[in-house]
Scaffold this motif. Sequence first.
Motif, PDB file in Angstrom:
ATOM      1  N   LEU A  14      21.070  24.113  55.135  1.00 16.29           N
ATOM      2  CA  LEU A  14      19.856  23.151  55.190  1.00 16.29           C
ATOM      3  C   LEU A  14      19.794  22.535  53.837  1.00 16.29           C
ATOM      4  CD1 LEU A  14      17.121  25.746  56.446  1.00 16.29           C
ATOM      5  CD2 LEU A  14      18.695  24.194  57.780  1.00 16.29           C
ATOM      6  N   TYR A  15      20.527  22.664  52.899  1.00 15.88           N
ATOM      7  CA  TYR A  15      20.753  21.935  51.781  1.00 15.88           C
ATOM      8  C   TYR A  15      21.637  20.567  51.896  1.00 15.88           C
ATOM      9  CZ  TYR A  15      18.081  24.996  49.010  1.00 15.88           C
ATOM     10  OH  TYR A  15      17.280  25.964  48.233  1.00 15.88           O
ATOM     11  N   GLY A  16      22.617  20.830  52.968  1.00 13.83           N
ATOM     12  CA  GLY A  16      23.261  19.681  53.578  1.00 13.83           C
ATOM     13  C   GLY A  16      24.339  19.379  52.485  1.00 13.83           C
ATOM     14  N   SER A  17      24.994  18.215  52.880  1.00 14.52           N
ATOM     15  CA  SER A  17      26.177  17.648  52.115  1.00 14.52           C
ATOM     16  C   SER A  17      25.989  15.974  51.869  1.00 14.52           C
ATOM     17  CB  SER A  17      27.503  17.953  52.875  1.00 14.52           C
ATOM     18  OG  SER A  17      28.446  17.162  52.090  1.00 14.52           O
ATOM     19  N   ASN A  18      26.411  15.528  50.953  1.00 13.99           N
ATOM     20  CA  ASN A  18      26.167  14.239  50.620  1.00 13.99           C
ATOM     21  C   ASN A  18      26.651  13.286  52.002  1.00 13.99           C
ATOM     22  OD1 ASN A  18      27.162  11.348  49.675  1.00 13.99           O
ATOM     23  ND2 ASN A  18      26.269  12.071  47.907  1.00 13.99           N
ATOM     24  N   VAL A  19      25.767  12.267  52.207  1.00 20.05           N
ATOM     25  CA  VAL A  19      26.104  11.581  53.317  1.00 20.05           C
ATOM     26  C   VAL A  19      27.254  10.926  53.475  1.00 20.05           C
ATOM     27  CG1 VAL A  19      23.505  11.152  53.872  1.00 20.05           C
ATOM     28  CG2 VAL A  19      24.614   9.486  52.443  1.00 20.05           C
ATOM     29  N   TYR A  20      27.820  10.656  52.577  1.00 21.37           N
ATOM     30  CA  TYR A  20      29.080  10.010  52.399  1.00 21.37           C
ATOM     31  C   TYR A  20      30.174  10.893  52.324  1.00 21.37           C
ATOM     32  CZ  TYR A  20      32.332   5.981  51.182  1.00 21.37           C
ATOM     33  OH  TYR A  20      33.447   5.160  50.996  1.00 21.37           O
ATOM     34  N   SER A  21      29.966  12.355  52.496  1.00 24.75           N
ATOM     35  CA  SER A  21      31.032  13.141  52.405  1.00 24.75           C
ATOM     36  C   SER A  21      32.134  12.805  53.674  1.00 24.75           C
ATOM     37  CB  SER A  21      30.598  14.561  52.635  1.00 24.75           C
ATOM     38  OG  SER A  21      29.589  15.019  51.721  1.00 24.75           O
ATOM     39  N   ASP A  22      33.150  13.330  53.494  1.00 25.91           N
ATOM     40  CA  ASP A  22      34.384  13.519  54.631  1.00 25.91           C
ATOM     41  C   ASP A  22      34.721  14.953  54.964  1.00 25.91           C
ATOM     42  OD1 ASP A  22      35.893  14.281  52.470  1.00 25.91           O
ATOM     43  OD2 ASP A  22      37.240  12.715  52.306  1.00 25.91           O
ATOM     44  N   GLY A  23      35.297  15.006  56.061  1.00 22.39           N
ATOM     45  CA  GLY A  23      35.903  16.342  56.384  1.00 22.39           C
ATOM     46  C   GLY A  23      34.770  17.027  57.549  1.00 22.39           C
ATOM     47  N   LEU A  24      33.531  16.280  57.696  1.00 22.22           N
ATOM     48  CA  LEU A  24      32.674  16.827  58.632  1.00 22.22           C
ATOM     49  C   LEU A  24      33.103  16.289  60.334  1.00 22.22           C
ATOM     50  CD1 LEU A  24      31.199  17.207  55.843  1.00 22.22           C
ATOM     51  CD2 LEU A  24      29.305  17.962  57.254  1.00 22.22           C
ATOM     52  N   ALA A  25      33.241  17.148  60.995  1.00 22.62           N
ATOM     53  CA  ALA A  25      33.293  16.746  62.388  1.00 22.62           C
ATOM     54  C   ALA A  25      32.134  16.236  63.102  1.00 22.62           C
ATOM     55  CB  ALA A  25      33.863  17.765  63.399  1.00 22.62           C
ATOM     56  N   ILE A  26      32.089  15.526  64.337  1.00 25.05           N
ATOM     57  CA  ILE A  26      31.079  14.993  65.208  1.00 25.05           C
ATOM     58  C   ILE A  26      31.018  15.560  66.203  1.00 25.05           C
ATOM     59  CG2 ILE A  26      29.830  13.130  65.961  1.00 25.05           C
ATOM     60  CD1 ILE A  26      31.462  11.355  63.831  1.00 25.05           C
ATOM     61  N   ARG A  27      29.876  16.345  66.539  1.00 29.73           N
ATOM     62  CA  ARG A  27      29.584  16.782  68.227  1.00 29.73           C
ATOM     63  C   ARG A  27      28.867  15.959  68.754  1.00 29.73           C
ATOM     64  NH1 ARG A  27      29.120  23.350  68.537  1.00 29.73           N
ATOM     65  NH2 ARG A  27      29.719  22.984  70.754  1.00 29.73           N
ATOM     66  N   PRO A  28      28.981  15.037  69.408  1.00 24.86           N
ATOM     67  CA  PRO A  28      28.099  14.176  70.232  1.00 24.86           C
ATOM     68  C   PRO A  28      27.051  15.098  71.077  1.00 24.86           C
ATOM     69  CG  PRO A  28      30.086  13.074  70.293  1.00 24.86           C
ATOM     70  CD  PRO A  28      30.207  14.494  69.828  1.00 24.86           C
ATOM     71  N   ALA A  29      26.042  14.664  71.255  1.00 22.87           N
ATOM     72  CA  ALA A  29      24.939  15.372  72.316  1.00 22.87           C
ATOM     73  C   ALA A  29      24.332  14.107  72.732  1.00 22.87           C
ATOM     74  CB  ALA A  29      23.935  16.054  71.412  1.00 22.87           C
ATOM     75  N   LEU A  30      23.924  14.567  74.171  1.00 24.08           N
ATOM     76  CA  LEU A  30      23.340  13.474  75.019  1.00 24.08           C
ATOM     77  C   LEU A  30      22.577  14.262  76.213  1.00 24.08           C
ATOM     78  CD1 LEU A  30      25.443  13.342  77.710  1.00 24.08           C
ATOM     79  CD2 LEU A  30      26.867  11.870  75.991  1.00 24.08           C
ATOM     80  N   ARG A  31      21.834  13.232  76.964  1.00 24.76           N
ATOM     81  CA  ARG A  31      21.124  13.873  78.310  1.00 24.76           C
ATOM     82  C   ARG A  31      21.648  12.988  79.551  1.00 24.76           C
ATOM     83  NH1 ARG A  31      17.295  14.902  74.374  1.00 24.76           N
ATOM     84  NH2 ARG A  31      16.378  17.133  74.637  1.00 24.76           N
ATOM     85  N   ILE A  32      22.024  13.544  80.447  1.00 24.15           N
ATOM     86  CA  ILE A  32      22.800  12.802  81.663  1.00 24.15           C
ATOM     87  C   ILE A  32      21.458  13.165  82.995  1.00 24.15           C
ATOM     88  CG2 ILE A  32      24.850  12.902  80.985  1.00 24.15           C
ATOM     89  CD1 ILE A  32      25.207  15.169  83.156  1.00 24.15           C
ATOM     90  N   ASN A  33      21.326  12.295  83.590  1.00 24.99           N
ATOM     91  CA  ASN A  33      20.667  12.386  84.786  1.00 24.99           C
ATOM     92  C   ASN A  33      21.360  12.866  85.818  1.00 24.99           C
ATOM     93  OD1 ASN A  33      18.911  11.802  86.947  1.00 24.99           O
ATOM     94  ND2 ASN A  33      18.868   9.625  86.816  1.00 24.99           N
ATOM     95  N   LEU A  34      20.861  14.123  86.569  1.00 23.76           N
ATOM     96  CA  LEU A  34      21.446  14.733  87.243  1.00 23.76           C
ATOM     97  C   LEU A  34      21.442  14.184  88.688  1.00 23.76           C
ATOM     98  CD1 LEU A  34      21.205  18.430  85.938  1.00 23.76           C
ATOM     99  CD2 LEU A  34      23.136  17.247  85.699  1.00 23.76           C
ATOM    100  N   GLN A  35      20.632  13.336  89.022  1.00 15.00           N
ATOM    101  CA  GLN A  35      20.338  12.811  90.293  1.00 15.00           C
ATOM    102  C   GLN A  35      20.548  11.294  90.088  1.00 15.00           C
ATOM    103  OE1 GLN A  35      16.484  14.452  92.015  1.00 15.00           O
ATOM    104  NE2 GLN A  35      17.802  15.813  93.115  1.00 15.00           N
ATOM    105  N   SER A  36      22.036  10.872  90.187  1.00 14.69           N
ATOM    106  CA  SER A  36      21.962   9.469  89.977  1.00 14.69           C
ATOM    107  C   SER A  36      23.072   9.164  90.926  1.00 14.69           C
ATOM    108  CB  SER A  36      22.640   9.313  88.725  1.00 14.69           C
ATOM    109  OG  SER A  36      22.938   7.964  88.045  1.00 14.69           O
ATOM    110  N   VAL A  37      23.794   7.967  90.658  1.00  5.52           N
ATOM    111  CA  VAL A  37      24.824   7.525  91.484  1.00  5.52           C
ATOM    112  C   VAL A  37      26.030   8.239  91.354  1.00  5.52           C
ATOM    113  CG1 VAL A  37      24.101   5.065  91.594  1.00  5.52           C
ATOM    114  CG2 VAL A  37      25.328   5.728  89.946  1.00  5.52           C
ATOM    115  N   ILE A  38      26.939   8.489  92.646  1.00  6.69           N
ATOM    116  CA  ILE A  38      28.115   9.064  92.222  1.00  6.69           C
ATOM    117  C   ILE A  38      29.184   8.213  91.829  1.00  6.69           C
ATOM    118  CG2 ILE A  38      30.037  10.084  93.817  1.00  6.69           C
ATOM    119  CD1 ILE A  38      28.159  11.069  95.588  1.00  6.69           C
ATOM    120  N   PHE A  39      29.852   8.758  90.717  1.00  6.27           N
ATOM    121  CA  PHE A  39      30.735   7.729  90.000  1.00  6.27           C
ATOM    122  C   PHE A  39      31.862   7.670  90.888  1.00  6.27           C
ATOM    123  CE2 PHE A  39      27.605   7.972  87.169  1.00  6.27           C
ATOM    124  CZ  PHE A  39      27.709   8.710  85.891  1.00  6.27           C
TER     125      PHE A  39
END
Length: 298
Positions: free
Chosen positions: A273-298
């Motif tokens: 919770l104290y975090g790391s400096n916003v300019y720090s390197d070495g931290l990975a990214i786990r994107p999150a998102l919401r998808i519509n489950l009733q949409s056009v078929i790709f």
Amino acid sequence: SGVNTLSSIVKPVLDAGNEVIELDEYTFSNTGDFNNFVSELSGEGHNKTQRISIFAKEHRDSLITIESNASIANQVKTLLKAENDREKEKAISVNGVTYTPITVKRGDIIKFGNYPQGNDGNKSPIEWLVLEVKENEALLISRYGLHCKPYNNSCSSITWEDSYLRRWLNNNFIKSAFSEEEIKNIKFSELKNKDNHESRARGGNDTKDRVFCLSIDEAEQFFGSRQCKPTAYARCHGASVNNSNNYCYWWLRSPGYHQHDATYVNPNGALYLYGSNVYSDGLAIRPALRINLQSVIF
């Protein structure tokens, strides 16, 4: 997981008698049994529409052949109409597998979009962990750390709203990982950017984003184990791992102890919770998102 069949939901009637109705693997002893079966299939329940449409789609040709029987014509029309109506409300199909609110559940792993993950930089399907299914949408987070970027491109006081990481996810990443049709299926999420409840560092304005990092509250709410491994591609771009377990550090969007810090999850899965400096390197990214489950078929 694909669309379920109805073999475990309903049983064929195998009695011999007059007016036998044969429908592929189902045999009904008379028209009354068939009509009762359809009535039960069309009964109340949260997955009623799904059950009818599955049955009708699997048996469409056979249903058409028996529609001329006046005693069951109305019930057959009900099934065929349900199948046609469902075509207007199609589910998302990814890599040949169809997902719906019935078949997707919390804890599932699904594939959606493509992004470099190996040392060669070639794109491959992204695996997503389903964190929540609510009505016709699902909240997903990448199973692995997909890249390594700083939270911000300078060491300064910043909030999620103005961060480099937010801009990168909703421009560079989304355009690289998804087709135009896939992007249409990603919903705008209304994000609450709360203050850090220990340090009182300001979280900033709420935002509406298609792609984002989880907040402290969301990471606590949706996860049992938060441990995450980075892809080889993310490691090539600097993602650090614990040598004893190969799990990585990954960013959250909430502020840390000061305004120029951002919180993260450590390789043991604990929230820092104290975090790391916003300019720090070495931290990975786990994107999150919401998808519509009733949409056009790709």
